[in-house]
Write an enzyme that holds these catalytic residues in place. Structure first.
Site, PDB file in Angstrom:
ATOM      1  N   LYS A 218       0.826  -1.209   0.000  1.00  0.00           N
ATOM      2  CA  LYS A 218       0.000   0.000   0.000  1.00  0.00           C
ATOM      3  C   LYS A 218       0.862   1.261   0.000  1.00  0.00           C
ATOM      4  CE  LYS A 218      -4.305  -2.018   0.821  1.00  0.00           C
ATOM      5  NZ  LYS A 218      -5.322  -2.489   1.745  1.00  0.00           N
ATOM      6  N   ARG A 250      -3.284 -10.150   4.870  1.00  0.00           N
ATOM      7  CA  ARG A 250      -3.648 -10.219   3.444  1.00  0.00           C
ATOM      8  C   ARG A 250      -2.477  -9.667   2.646  1.00  0.00           C
ATOM      9  NH1 ARG A 250      -5.805  -7.033  -0.573  1.00  0.00           N
ATOM     10  NH2 ARG A 250      -7.380  -7.989  -1.902  1.00  0.00           N
TER      11      ARG A 250
HETATM   12  N1  HH2 Z   1      -7.316  -4.098   0.338  1.00  0.00           N
HETATM   13  C1  HH2 Z   1      -7.591  -4.132  -0.973  1.00  0.00           C
HETATM   14  C2  HH2 Z   1      -8.634  -4.933  -1.466  1.00  0.00           C
HETATM   15  N2  HH2 Z   1      -9.383  -5.684  -0.636  1.00  0.00           N
HETATM   16  N3  HH2 Z   1      -9.865  -6.448   1.539  1.00  0.00           N
HETATM   17  C3  HH2 Z   1      -9.630  -6.405   2.854  1.00  0.00           C
HETATM   18  N4  HH2 Z   1     -10.375  -7.147   3.701  1.00  0.00           N
HETATM   19  N5  HH2 Z   1      -8.629  -5.626   3.394  1.00  0.00           N
HETATM   20  C4  HH2 Z   1      -7.836  -4.852   2.610  1.00  0.00           C
HETATM   21  O1  HH2 Z   1      -6.947  -4.140   3.149  1.00  0.00           O
HETATM   22  C5  HH2 Z   1      -8.066  -4.849   1.192  1.00  0.00           C
HETATM   23  C6  HH2 Z   1      -9.125  -5.674   0.695  1.00  0.00           C
HETATM   24  C7  HH2 Z   1      -6.772  -3.306  -1.901  1.00  0.00           C
HETATM   25  O2  HH2 Z   1      -5.638  -3.953  -2.291  1.00  0.00           O
HETATM   26  P1  HH2 Z   1      -5.452  -4.804  -3.628  1.00  0.00           P
HETATM   27  O3  HH2 Z   1      -6.336  -5.986  -3.633  1.00  0.00           O
HETATM   28  O4  HH2 Z   1      -4.024  -5.092  -3.801  1.00  0.00           O
HETATM   29  O5  HH2 Z   1      -5.856  -3.799  -4.797  1.00  0.00           O
HETATM   30  P2  HH2 Z   1      -7.199  -3.505  -5.610  1.00  0.00           P
HETATM   31  O6  HH2 Z   1      -8.283  -3.166  -4.679  1.00  0.00           O
HETATM   32  O7  HH2 Z   1      -6.807  -2.346  -6.496  1.00  0.00           O
HETATM   33  O8  HH2 Z   1      -7.556  -4.716  -6.401  1.00  0.00           O
END
Ligand code: HH2
Length: 268
Positions: A218, A250
């Protein structure tokens, strides 16, 4: 009926691997759009020690545009079909149709970044399936959430929000033992808010439910280090969150996190 609690299914620390089947996710966008590639990545993550793999078909990064249910299904279902039965899967969705299909295809956990505020049907789908659920805090919505996040007491406000959403979920028939809570790192938060939430994780843990933390790759980590490769920074954040009491981490880089968390746990 005896139900397995989230504490039993995900002993501390457990790693959730991230596979985003999206063109625009902030760190792995476009990498896993081919379902064969995504499924192979998920299998590799389990081989490397992930307890579960989180499959997502909609980016929630700052300024992301929403996608339709049809598009989300078209992205995720081919991956879920390839994994059905032998890879433990979580579905990262706020949509009941997507969650229902994923649960039919064997997903165990619904990861809803709207904490059951997005789709009024989702709670019933989770309750009927007896699935695990992650409730996450977000201030605002992805399109605008980073514009000017504001709190008087970030840890207290996030905990109060999640306490209310937990009570709502339970009132909808979802077993409390199946629910974990997530402060939503980066979702309507400044760097200082993100750090404070981990620093004061005890405020969230006082609600009595396991906590999931997603600090991996992040932008706070890029701001702190100036680095573009955020693996080491992500590992440091995950180990710190584990030390402060988090249960599920995660992450995108599973092997590195599993190794580091194995060592951290050995200290007892
Ligand atoms: N962060 C993201 C997406 N889903 N779910 C939970 N429970 N907690 C989190 O911190 C979280 C999440 C964002 O990260 P990422 O999946 O890498 O990116 P994107 O949302 O752009 O797909």
């Amino acid at each position: 009926m005896t139900i397995t609690s989230i504490e039993q299914r995900f002993p501390r620390p457990s790693v959730m691997g991230v596979v985003n089947v999206t063109p625009d996710s902030f760190s792995d966008g476009g990498v896993h759009l081919d379902p064969d590639v995504a499924a192979a990545a998920a299998r590799r993550m389990v081989d490397e020690g992930a307890a579960i793999v989180d499959i997502g078909g909609e980016s929630t990064r700052p300024r992301a545009e929403p996608v339709s249910a049809e598009e989300e299904l078209a992205r995720t279902v081919p991956v879920l079909e390839r994994l059905a039965g032998d890879v433990p899967v979580s579905i990262d969705t706020a949509k009941s149709v997507v969650a229902r299909r994923a649960l039919e295809l064997g997903a165990e956990l619904v990861n809803d970044v709207t904490a059951l505020r997005g789709d009024p049907e989702l709670a019933g789908v989770v309750a009927d399936a007896g699935a695990y659920l992650c409730l996450m805090h977000m201030q605002g919505e992805p399109r605008t959430m980073q514009q000017r996040p504001r709190y008087d007491d970030v840890a207290g406000e996030v905990a109060a929000f999640l306490e209310e959403r937990l009570a709502f979920a339970v009132a909808q028939g979802i077993a409390e033992e199946r629910i974990c809570l997530d402060p939503g790192i980066g979702f309507g938060k400044s760097m200082e808010h993100n750090l404070e939430l981990v620093r004061r994780l005890d405020v969230l843990l006082a609600l009595g439910r396991p906590v999931l933390i997603g600090f991996s790759r992040k932008s706070t980590l890029a701001r702190l280090t100036g680095a573009t490769d955020l693996v080491s920074a992500s590992v440091a954040a995950a180990v710190t969150a584990y030390e402060r009491g988090a249960s599920i981490l995660r992450v995108h880089d599973v092997r590195e996190h599993v190794e580091a968390l194995t060592v951290a746990r050995a200290f007892g």
